[in-house]
Enzyme design. Sequence first.
Site: not given
Length: 398
Positions: A50, A52, A75-76, A112, A227, A237, A276
């Site tokens: 949904s 990225g 999951f939205e 889910d 990443y 990170y 972002v």
Amino acid sequence: MIIQPIIKGQVAKSCHPVGCAEAVAEQIAYARKASPIARGPRKVLVLGASSGFGLASRIALAFGGSRADTIGVAFERGPSDKGVGSAGWYNLIHFSHLAEKEGLIARNFVGDAFSPAMRRTIADYIRDEFGGSVDLVVYSLATGARPDPQTGELIRSTIKPIGAPARGYTVNLEKDCLEEQRLDPASDREIEDTVKVMGGEDWESWIRFLRDEGLLAEGCQTLAFSYIGPAITHAIYHHGTLGRAKAHLHQTADRLDGLLKAQQGSAHVVVCKALVTKASVFIPGLSPYLLALFRVMKAMGLHEGCIEQMQRLYAERIYRADGRIPVDDARLVRVDDREQRADVQDKVAALLADMTPENFRTIGDYDGYKGDFLKLNGFGFGSVDYARDVDLLPYGAD
């Protein structure tokens, strides 16, 4: 109703359906004109579809030359008496509408992805209505919690350093300021839980389930995202709980690659550029680096967003004409190559050395950073009249 942006700290409390449509349309327009994915997959399952990299993968593979049929799982929340819903819900609806206009299958499953019931539903759909198999599985689930598959207990991840405390600045998008944070080191339990939530366990479980159900086509590939970043971000990170989870993800790819080789398939982790996203804005210490990175890469003509990264990934790495997937010494697929260039990092380091809470908006690309965040939620598009009433159910969706 008329919808305006509402931000609390790093969280968007509203989204704009028309702006979400514009965000999807912009990515589709880029995919159409970019270097085409000439040898791409035809049947794709995207887990975490949904926003990225998951959404951008779906767009690139459908509109960027491959003309892939896709299944998206996320999951939205749709609109209700409690609010307008989530940006991801509208992204799914808009993508499917535009893909189906092109004659493509673009089925959404909102629910889910960790639940056995959802897995069974997806398996039945692939077998009965999607041609019987998939040739690419993209794992792009980003969440702070997941249920333990054995006990059902909710496990929560933690973003912390390991071994020693760390300090770092984080952008507060609500107040437009830099706030210093001190993070205590993670406990052993917090490390273990973060690996359970954000490592490779669920990815591996999905792939083994689909294989056992006979739903992976010959030559099927699977990808997950990671990443690494430069040394300046490592304390929180790469060397922290997130890094430990990503290390587990990398190890999982090696196991899955061995599993899929029996049917000429493969599994890889893709290391992406810092961007972002709904997840990255919560990582302490990363946002000042992003401000400097955006300033430098835009000035050098090297900046990429999610769709640029994914189009390049599939066209130039995963589905090359020679059939070879280039990897580094750790068998990672790198599309962070432009970010990691020495000339880029030298300039970023110089900016960060001079950045303070007083000057960060001018030294770094704060307008670009916040603009990207707003666009994640459908705001900040010049083509959208934000003073007009909005239909919360586009195309009759429910």
